[in-house]
Motif scaffolding. Structure first.
Motif, PDB file in Angstrom:
ATOM      1  N   GLY A 219      -7.409  17.227 -34.713  1.00  0.00           N
ATOM      2  CA  GLY A 219      -7.817  16.132 -33.461  1.00  0.00           C
ATOM      3  C   GLY A 219      -6.822  15.845 -32.581  1.00  0.00           C
ATOM      4  O   GLY A 219      -6.879  15.826 -31.477  1.00  0.00           O
ATOM      5  N   LEU A 220      -5.768  14.966 -33.175  1.00  0.00           N
ATOM      6  CA  LEU A 220      -4.626  14.576 -32.398  1.00  0.00           C
ATOM      7  C   LEU A 220      -3.926  15.868 -31.682  1.00  0.00           C
ATOM      8  O   LEU A 220      -3.330  15.679 -30.800  1.00  0.00           O
ATOM      9  CB  LEU A 220      -3.814  13.903 -33.206  1.00  0.00           C
ATOM     10  N   ALA A 221      -3.642  17.025 -32.656  1.00  0.00           N
ATOM     11  CA  ALA A 221      -2.836  18.129 -32.120  1.00  0.00           C
ATOM     12  C   ALA A 221      -3.649  18.854 -30.875  1.00  0.00           C
ATOM     13  O   ALA A 221      -3.100  19.116 -29.858  1.00  0.00           O
ATOM     14  CB  ALA A 221      -2.792  18.955 -33.254  1.00  0.00           C
ATOM     15  N   LEU A 222      -4.921  18.737 -30.998  1.00  0.00           N
ATOM     16  CA  LEU A 222      -6.005  19.501 -29.931  1.00  0.00           C
ATOM     17  C   LEU A 222      -5.822  18.588 -28.741  1.00  0.00           C
ATOM     18  O   LEU A 222      -5.804  19.164 -27.623  1.00  0.00           O
ATOM     19  CB  LEU A 222      -7.297  19.571 -30.480  1.00  0.00           C
ATOM     20  N   LYS A 223      -6.089  17.134 -28.919  1.00  0.00           N
ATOM     21  CA  LYS A 223      -5.637  16.198 -27.826  1.00  0.00           C
ATOM     22  C   LYS A 223      -4.419  16.502 -27.157  1.00  0.00           C
ATOM     23  O   LYS A 223      -4.383  16.292 -25.935  1.00  0.00           O
ATOM     24  CB  LYS A 223      -6.107  14.799 -28.062  1.00  0.00           C
ATOM     25  N   GLY A 224      -3.444  16.519 -27.890  1.00  0.00           N
ATOM     26  CA  GLY A 224      -2.137  16.924 -27.138  1.00  0.00           C
ATOM     27  C   GLY A 224      -1.954  18.024 -26.497  1.00  0.00           C
ATOM     28  O   GLY A 224      -1.469  18.032 -25.361  1.00  0.00           O
ATOM     29  N   ALA A 225      -2.525  19.127 -27.042  1.00  0.00           N
ATOM     30  CA  ALA A 225      -2.418  20.250 -26.228  1.00  0.00           C
ATOM     31  C   ALA A 225      -3.289  20.407 -25.191  1.00  0.00           C
ATOM     32  O   ALA A 225      -2.828  20.674 -24.087  1.00  0.00           O
ATOM     33  CB  ALA A 225      -2.976  21.331 -27.346  1.00  0.00           C
ATOM     34  N   GLN A 226      -4.513  19.885 -25.080  1.00  0.00           N
ATOM     35  CA  GLN A 226      -5.548  19.696 -23.993  1.00  0.00           C
ATOM     36  C   GLN A 226      -4.690  18.786 -22.880  1.00  0.00           C
ATOM     37  O   GLN A 226      -4.796  19.103 -21.719  1.00  0.00           O
ATOM     38  CB  GLN A 226      -6.702  19.012 -24.244  1.00  0.00           C
ATOM     39  N   SER A 227      -4.107  17.895 -23.594  1.00  0.00           N
ATOM     40  CA  SER A 227      -3.409  16.746 -22.296  1.00  0.00           C
ATOM     41  C   SER A 227      -2.221  17.530 -21.750  1.00  0.00           C
ATOM     42  O   SER A 227      -1.901  17.594 -20.613  1.00  0.00           O
ATOM     43  CB  SER A 227      -2.786  15.422 -22.981  1.00  0.00           C
ATOM     44  N   LEU A 228      -1.411  18.411 -22.392  1.00  0.00           N
ATOM     45  CA  LEU A 228      -0.377  19.212 -21.983  1.00  0.00           C
ATOM     46  C   LEU A 228      -1.001  20.248 -21.064  1.00  0.00           C
ATOM     47  O   LEU A 228      -0.107  20.442 -19.859  1.00  0.00           O
ATOM     48  CB  LEU A 228       0.466  19.874 -23.326  1.00  0.00           C
ATOM     49  N   ALA A 229      -1.857  20.910 -21.207  1.00  0.00           N
ATOM     50  CA  ALA A 229      -2.621  22.135 -20.429  1.00  0.00           C
ATOM     51  C   ALA A 229      -2.962  21.145 -19.164  1.00  0.00           C
ATOM     52  O   ALA A 229      -2.578  21.825 -18.145  1.00  0.00           O
ATOM     53  CB  ALA A 229      -3.811  22.481 -21.113  1.00  0.00           C
ATOM     54  N   VAL A 230      -3.522  20.067 -19.090  1.00  0.00           N
ATOM     55  CA  VAL A 230      -3.920  19.481 -17.805  1.00  0.00           C
ATOM     56  C   VAL A 230      -2.680  19.039 -17.076  1.00  0.00           C
ATOM     57  O   VAL A 230      -2.881  19.230 -15.748  1.00  0.00           O
ATOM     58  CB  VAL A 230      -4.801  18.203 -18.185  1.00  0.00           C
ATOM     59  N   GLY A 231      -1.683  18.554 -17.629  1.00  0.00           N
ATOM     60  CA  GLY A 231      -0.545  18.320 -17.020  1.00  0.00           C
ATOM     61  C   GLY A 231       0.111  19.403 -16.493  1.00  0.00           C
ATOM     62  O   GLY A 231       0.590  19.600 -15.128  1.00  0.00           O
ATOM     63  N   LEU A 232       0.289  20.596 -17.144  1.00  0.00           N
ATOM     64  CA  LEU A 232       0.932  21.791 -16.426  1.00  0.00           C
ATOM     65  C   LEU A 232      -0.255  22.490 -15.259  1.00  0.00           C
ATOM     66  O   LEU A 232       0.309  22.870 -14.459  1.00  0.00           O
ATOM     67  CB  LEU A 232       0.783  22.920 -17.796  1.00  0.00           C
ATOM     68  N   ILE A 233      -1.488  22.480 -15.392  1.00  0.00           N
ATOM     69  CA  ILE A 233      -2.489  22.887 -14.502  1.00  0.00           C
ATOM     70  C   ILE A 233      -2.135  21.835 -13.221  1.00  0.00           C
ATOM     71  O   ILE A 233      -1.951  22.328 -12.087  1.00  0.00           O
ATOM     72  CB  ILE A 233      -3.810  22.816 -14.731  1.00  0.00           C
TER      73      ILE A 233
END
Length: 152
Positions: free
Chosen positions: A121-135
């Motif tokens: 869950g932590l890895a998924l939240k991190g990936a989701q946050s990174l994706a939102v930051g890149l977008i």
């Protein structure tokens, strides 16, 4: 500045370019919210349309109220390149997204049932946050391209 070979270009903008960029950023912010809603499993058409409209409104407010003063300072300092726009909006988008998730940590919504699930869950939240930051960085770059033109 910008007259020699390999030197940085000078960029200028106008008030109508800034308005168009804010409108485009608002629309792209609304589409980002739409992607997040679809990613969470929302399929009701009314909820999706409402999400896009509210996302565009709140993205426009955030861009004007938070990003505008910071970008004005960067503009006055001569930092007018696309990379600065991307870094600024990427950091602001990431900060606002993390702030909305679990009181600033993005960990609040992860239930620590067991260690493996919590780490996933932590890895998924991190990936989701990174994706939102890149977008968000891409939105800033698109806004910069609309607002700024190289000086001739």
């Amino acid at each position: 500045m910008g007259k020699g070979i390999g030197a940085a270009r000078d960029y200028r903008t106008s008030i109508d370019g800034v308005g168009k960029a804010l409108g485009a950023g608002s629309l792209l912010g609304g589409l980002l919210i739409l992607m997040l809603l679809i990613g969470t499993g929302q399929r009701a058409p009314l909820a999706l349309v409402t999400g896009v409209l509210l996302g565009a409104i709140f993205a426009g407010i955030a861009l004007a109220a938070v990003g505008g003063p910071i970008w004005l300072v960067l503009h006055a300092l001569g930092l007018r390149r696309g990379r600065y726009a991307a870094v600024l909006t990427g950091a602001l988008g990431l900060g606002l997204y993390l702030g909305a998730q679990g009181y600033g940590t993005a960990l609040y919504t992860i239930a620590p049932i067991d260690t493996r699930n919590w780490l996933v869950g932590l890895a998924l939240k991190g990936a989701q946050s990174l994706a939102v930051g890149l977008i968000a960085a891409g939105i800033g770059l698109a806004m910069w391209r609309i607002a700024y033109r190289p000086e001739a």
